[in-house]
Write an enzyme that holds these catalytic residues in place. Structure first.
Site, PDB file in Angstrom:
ATOM      1  CB  CYS A 126      81.807 -53.488  28.776  1.00 51.71           C
ATOM      2  SG  CYS A 126      81.633 -53.363  27.009  1.00 51.71           S
ATOM      3  CG  HIS A 234      77.850 -50.291  27.162  1.00 53.67           C
ATOM      4  ND1 HIS A 234      78.374 -49.273  26.567  1.00 53.67           N
ATOM      5  CD2 HIS A 234      78.960 -51.392  27.300  1.00 53.67           C
ATOM      6  CE1 HIS A 234      79.179 -49.736  25.750  1.00 53.67           C
ATOM      7  NE2 HIS A 234      79.696 -50.959  26.250  1.00 53.67           N
TER       8      HIS A 234
HETATM    9  C1  2RA Z   1      81.821 -52.458  22.685  1.00 55.22           C
HETATM   10  N1  2RA Z   1      81.840 -54.184  24.388  1.00 55.22           N
HETATM   11  O1  2RA Z   1      81.169 -51.773  23.405  1.00 55.22           O
HETATM   12  C2  2RA Z   1      82.428 -53.661  23.359  1.00 55.22           C
HETATM   13  C3  2RA Z   1      83.849 -53.735  23.234  1.00 55.22           C
HETATM   14  N2  2RA Z   1      84.312 -53.209  24.391  1.00 55.22           N
HETATM   15  O2  2RA Z   1      82.187 -52.189  21.409  1.00 55.22           O
END
Ligand code: 2RA
Length: 329
Positions: A126, A234
């Site tokens: 991601c 994120h």
């Molecule tokens: C996380 N990218 O954010 C990793 C797995 N989804 O923990």
């Protein structure tokens, strides 16, 4: 299309089903797949109810496409079995991403490398997807030399257990811990386990996957991945040095004209990307675009995306759409 969703009852699997429905993916038969403990459970998709089946049953049903979000071990064991049965697998785990025989795809960037022979296709991590979405068009124009990225990652990237931990801590309840430390009112500078070099797996994914997707091992990348008590997506502070100079206005225009990117960048109106806004949306949001005044040919940006959507489910579904549109399945 007969489509299997492996990990259908998990956090990403549920978003995968939502995105398939929202985008009206041409499904003639849905096969929800999960571990034995979930077999027989009913899930709803586009107003119809479907019973969850186990892995071998799903293999035998010979789906056209199987989108996996069931962890690396399950992918390592079962993706080849689906592929051997003639199913094209799009896998969201890290199992196949760095395999030199497997393609690592963000459709807006490199879908054209896909062929009919690709029976296991890797969905990038991601935090990689949202970063390369913004950097790929700039790399083409200005030639990236070095990337420094700090991530502020949603607890949904860890899964349901982490969301529950935050809810419990917020309510003052001591419950099961997804992390070594409390996440409420905290920031944990560790996403996944540490490798020999002192970086976490999450940080090294940003290094290795970026070089593979942009097909340029000369791009220097260094990362710090941090877990924060956020659920919508994120966030990433990216500092990127180019071989060539740029105009910030041109950078903004290039990003504005890149499919899948929404530029939110106006400090006069306090306009910039935030997970609160990005949650539930499929685009990658870019703002705080500004020259790094400390060194030539260098830019700072702030990049936010819903890690369960463009960071996982939506990217996988877009790969499936590309396969169908180009008659590769
Ligand atoms: C996380 N990218 O954010 C990793 C797995 N989804 O923990």
């Amino acid at each position: 299309m007969k489509v299997a969703v492996v990990g259908a009852t998990g956090m990403v699997g549920e978003v995968m089903l939502k995105v398939l429905a929202e985008r009206n993916f041409p499904i003639t038969e849905l096969i929800p797949v999960a571990s034995e403990k979930s077999v027989g459970k009913e899930i709803e998709f586009k107003g119809n109810k479907y019973k969850v089946v186990g892995m071998q049953t799903a293999v035998d049903m010979k789906a056209d496409i199987a989108v996996f979000s069931a962890g690396g071990d399950t992918s390592k064991e079962w993706a080849p079995k689906f592929a051997a049965a003639g199913t094209t697998v799009i896998d969201n785990s890290s199992a196949w991403r760095m395999d030199p025989t497997k393609k690592l795809v963000v459709p807006e960037i490199n879908a054209s490398i896909l062929t009919k022979d690709d029976k296991i296709i890797a969905n990038p991590n991601c935090s990689t997807i949202q970063m390369v979405m913004a950097l790929a068009p700039l790399h083409k124009k200005y030639d990236i030399k070095r990337i420094i990225v700090s991530t502020y990652q949603s607890i949904t990237g860890t899964g349901v257990k982490a969301v529950r931990q935050l809810e419990n801590e917020y309510a003052g309840i001591q419950g099961e811990m997804a992390y070594k430390y409390p996440i409420h009112r905290n920031a944990i500078p560790q996403c996944d386990v540490f490798e020999e070099n002192g970086y976490t797996k999450e940080e090294m994914k940003l290094v290795r996957e970026t070089q593979k997707i942009l097909e340029d091992k000369t791009i220097a990348v260094t990362a710090t991945a941090v877990r924060v008590p956020v659920v919508g997506g994120h966030s990433e502070a990216v500092n990127v040095e180019f071989e060539n100079d740029f105009e910030v206005s041109e950078v903004r225009s290039i990003l504005h004209n890149t499919p899948g990117i929404t530029v939110q960048d106006n400090i006069d109106t306090f306009t910039y990307p935030m997970p609160l806004y990005a949650e539930g949306k499929n685009d990658v949001f870019v703002g705080r675009i500004r020259r790094d005044e400390s060194q030539p040919n260098t830019l700072n940006m702030w990049i936010v995306a819903d890690n369960l959507r463009k960071g996982a489910a939506t990217n996988a579904v877009q790969i499936a759409e590309y396969l169908v549109e180009n008659k590769l399945v």
